[in-house]
Design a protein around this motif. Sequence first.
Motif, PDB file in Angstrom:
ATOM      1  N   ASP A   1       0.817  -1.217   0.000  1.00  0.00           N
ATOM      2  CA  ASP A   1       0.000   0.000   0.000  1.00  0.00           C
ATOM      3  C   ASP A   1       0.849   1.265   0.000  1.00  0.00           C
ATOM      4  OD1 ASP A   1      -2.432  -1.331  -0.097  1.00  0.00           O
ATOM      5  OD2 ASP A   1      -2.606  -1.449   2.082  1.00  0.00           O
ATOM      6  N   ALA A   2       2.008   1.235   0.644  1.00  0.00           N
ATOM      7  CA  ALA A   2       2.882   2.415   0.670  1.00  0.00           C
ATOM      8  C   ALA A   2       3.377   2.744  -0.736  1.00  0.00           C
ATOM      9  CB  ALA A   2       4.059   2.178   1.607  1.00  0.00           C
ATOM     10  N   SER A   3       3.702   1.730  -1.506  1.00  0.00           N
ATOM     11  CA  SER A   3       4.151   1.936  -2.878  1.00  0.00           C
ATOM     12  C   SER A   3       3.032   2.527  -3.738  1.00  0.00           C
ATOM     13  CB  SER A   3       4.626   0.608  -3.468  1.00  0.00           C
ATOM     14  OG  SER A   3       4.993   0.760  -4.809  1.00  0.00           O
ATOM     15  N   LEU A   4       1.822   2.020  -3.565  1.00  0.00           N
ATOM     16  CA  LEU A   4       0.678   2.552  -4.318  1.00  0.00           C
ATOM     17  C   LEU A   4       0.427   4.016  -3.972  1.00  0.00           C
ATOM     18  CD1 LEU A   4      -2.018  -0.264  -4.286  1.00  0.00           C
ATOM     19  CD2 LEU A   4      -0.725   0.603  -6.225  1.00  0.00           C
ATOM     20  N   GLU A   5       0.485   4.332  -2.682  1.00  0.00           N
ATOM     21  CA  GLU A   5       0.269   5.714  -2.244  1.00  0.00           C
ATOM     22  C   GLU A   5       1.339   6.644  -2.809  1.00  0.00           C
ATOM     23  OE1 GLU A   5      -0.149   5.830   2.021  1.00  0.00           O
ATOM     24  OE2 GLU A   5      -1.725   4.303   1.966  1.00  0.00           O
ATOM     25  N   ALA A   6       2.588   6.194  -2.816  1.00  0.00           N
ATOM     26  CA  ALA A   6       3.681   7.007  -3.362  1.00  0.00           C
ATOM     27  C   ALA A   6       3.484   7.237  -4.858  1.00  0.00           C
ATOM     28  CB  ALA A   6       5.024   6.333  -3.104  1.00  0.00           C
ATOM     29  N   SER A   7       3.067   6.216  -5.579  1.00  0.00           N
ATOM     30  CA  SER A   7       2.821   6.356  -7.018  1.00  0.00           C
ATOM     31  C   SER A   7       1.667   7.323  -7.276  1.00  0.00           C
ATOM     32  CB  SER A   7       2.494   4.997  -7.645  1.00  0.00           C
ATOM     33  OG  SER A   7       3.605   4.147  -7.584  1.00  0.00           O
ATOM     34  N   ALA A   8       0.632   7.239  -6.453  1.00  0.00           N
ATOM     35  CA  ALA A   8      -0.516   8.138  -6.602  1.00  0.00           C
ATOM     36  C   ALA A   8      -0.108   9.588  -6.351  1.00  0.00           C
ATOM     37  CB  ALA A   8      -1.626   7.723  -5.645  1.00  0.00           C
ATOM     38  N   LYS A   9       0.760   9.825  -5.374  1.00  0.00           N
ATOM     39  CA  LYS A   9       1.219  11.192  -5.088  1.00  0.00           C
ATOM     40  C   LYS A   9       2.066  11.741  -6.239  1.00  0.00           C
ATOM     41  CE  LYS A   9       1.054  11.012  -0.089  1.00  0.00           C
ATOM     42  NZ  LYS A   9       1.784  10.954   1.171  1.00  0.00           N
ATOM     43  N   ARG A  10       2.883  10.880  -6.857  1.00  0.00           N
ATOM     44  CA  ARG A  10       3.723  11.324  -7.978  1.00  0.00           C
ATOM     45  C   ARG A  10       2.914  11.566  -9.245  1.00  0.00           C
ATOM     46  NH1 ARG A  10       6.938   7.169  -6.089  1.00  0.00           N
ATOM     47  NH2 ARG A  10       6.330   5.838  -7.829  1.00  0.00           N
ATOM     48  N   ASN A  11       1.748  10.937  -9.343  1.00  0.00           N
ATOM     49  CA  ASN A  11       0.913  11.016 -10.541  1.00  0.00           C
ATOM     50  C   ASN A  11      -0.532  11.312 -10.158  1.00  0.00           C
ATOM     51  OD1 ASN A  11       2.936   9.838 -12.627  1.00  0.00           O
ATOM     52  ND2 ASN A  11       2.964   8.383 -10.930  1.00  0.00           N
ATOM     53  N   PRO A  12      -0.810  12.511  -9.646  1.00  0.00           N
ATOM     54  CA  PRO A  12      -2.148  12.792  -9.119  1.00  0.00           C
ATOM     55  C   PRO A  12      -3.266  12.658 -10.155  1.00  0.00           C
ATOM     56  CG  PRO A  12      -0.810  14.788  -9.188  1.00  0.00           C
ATOM     57  CD  PRO A  12       0.094  13.649  -9.510  1.00  0.00           C
ATOM     58  N   GLY A  13      -2.957  12.884 -11.413  1.00  0.00           N
ATOM     59  CA  GLY A  13      -3.982  12.759 -12.448  1.00  0.00           C
ATOM     60  C   GLY A  13      -4.445  11.325 -12.672  1.00  0.00           C
ATOM     61  N   MET A  14      -3.628  10.377 -12.263  1.00  0.00           N
ATOM     62  CA  MET A  14      -3.978   8.966 -12.435  1.00  0.00           C
ATOM     63  C   MET A  14      -4.108   8.259 -11.084  1.00  0.00           C
ATOM     64  SD  MET A  14      -1.633   7.814 -15.663  1.00  0.00           S
ATOM     65  CE  MET A  14      -0.082   8.324 -14.926  1.00  0.00           C
ATOM     66  N   ALA A  15      -4.142   8.999 -10.009  1.00  0.00           N
ATOM     67  CA  ALA A  15      -4.127   8.421  -8.660  1.00  0.00           C
ATOM     68  C   ALA A  15      -5.210   7.371  -8.454  1.00  0.00           C
ATOM     69  CB  ALA A  15      -4.260   9.527  -7.613  1.00  0.00           C
ATOM     70  N   SER A  16      -6.389   7.605  -8.976  1.00  0.00           N
ATOM     71  CA  SER A  16      -7.498   6.670  -8.749  1.00  0.00           C
ATOM     72  C   SER A  16      -7.320   5.353  -9.503  1.00  0.00           C
ATOM     73  CB  SER A  16      -8.827   7.311  -9.138  1.00  0.00           C
ATOM     74  OG  SER A  16      -8.847   7.554 -10.540  1.00  0.00           O
ATOM     75  N   GLN A  17      -6.372   5.306 -10.420  1.00  0.00           N
ATOM     76  CA  GLN A  17      -6.194   4.096 -11.233  1.00  0.00           C
ATOM     77  C   GLN A  17      -5.174   3.115 -10.666  1.00  0.00           C
ATOM     78  OE1 GLN A  17      -8.227   3.376 -13.810  1.00  0.00           O
ATOM     79  NE2 GLN A  17      -9.220   5.216 -13.037  1.00  0.00           N
ATOM     80  N   PHE A  18      -4.325   3.551  -9.755  1.00  0.00           N
ATOM     81  CA  PHE A  18      -3.252   2.674  -9.291  1.00  0.00           C
ATOM     82  C   PHE A  18      -3.767   1.423  -8.574  1.00  0.00           C
ATOM     83  CE2 PHE A  18      -0.698   6.385 -10.219  1.00  0.00           C
ATOM     84  CZ  PHE A  18       0.389   5.798 -10.835  1.00  0.00           C
ATOM     85  N   SER A  19      -4.800   1.550  -7.768  1.00  0.00           N
ATOM     86  CA  SER A  19      -5.333   0.381  -7.076  1.00  0.00           C
ATOM     87  C   SER A  19      -5.927  -0.630  -8.060  1.00  0.00           C
ATOM     88  CB  SER A  19      -6.365   0.799  -6.032  1.00  0.00           C
ATOM     89  OG  SER A  19      -6.791  -0.322  -5.303  1.00  0.00           O
ATOM     90  N   PRO A  20      -6.787  -0.210  -9.009  1.00  0.00           N
ATOM     91  CA  PRO A  20      -7.282  -1.198  -9.981  1.00  0.00           C
ATOM     92  C   PRO A  20      -6.161  -1.808 -10.830  1.00  0.00           C
ATOM     93  CG  PRO A  20      -8.604   0.802 -10.095  1.00  0.00           C
ATOM     94  CD  PRO A  20      -7.465   1.077  -9.166  1.00  0.00           C
ATOM     95  N   TRP A  21      -5.189  -0.993 -11.236  1.00  0.00           N
ATOM     96  CA  TRP A  21      -4.082  -1.532 -12.035  1.00  0.00           C
ATOM     97  C   TRP A  21      -3.293  -2.552 -11.227  1.00  0.00           C
ATOM     98  CZ3 TRP A  21      -2.229   3.901 -13.954  1.00  0.00           C
ATOM     99  CH2 TRP A  21      -3.037   4.325 -15.010  1.00  0.00           C
ATOM    100  N   SER A  22      -3.115  -2.265  -9.966  1.00  0.00           N
ATOM    101  CA  SER A  22      -2.372  -3.175  -9.107  1.00  0.00           C
ATOM    102  C   SER A  22      -3.100  -4.512  -8.961  1.00  0.00           C
ATOM    103  CB  SER A  22      -2.153  -2.534  -7.746  1.00  0.00           C
ATOM    104  OG  SER A  22      -1.463  -3.414  -6.920  1.00  0.00           O
TER     105      SER A  22
END
Length: 130
Positions: free
Chosen positions: A28-49
Amino acid sequence: MLAALAKQQKRLEAFAGATGTVLFFEDDASLEASAKRNPGMASQFSPWSLQSSGIAQGNVWNALAAAGYGANLQHVIPSTSPLAAAELLKLPATWRIHAELVFGSPEGPAHAKTYIDDATRFQTFGSSSD
């Protein structure tokens, strides 16, 4: 509570004869970090994961089957054995388990899944000539 514990105990006993277990975790920490670096796609990281985890689970299952193993993929989360493994391995608290793939010698052929008719489960729209 006792009924749930008894059911869990039966499940663990059924897996006792397995050759091994593959656990699939999410950080979850990695997903949160990716979402912060890419706010325009933040909502997609969990489904992609989740999609990536599913692909990994299928690929590991296929590799085990190609090597002659039978496998049983569990999405009963959280359960006692994966949590105990996470504690034993001292995994980070941010790692969340998604699946447990137990493998060993196949005890027989896989059973047909008859609870959903294939015509309902798989549908084709249009044709390849369109």
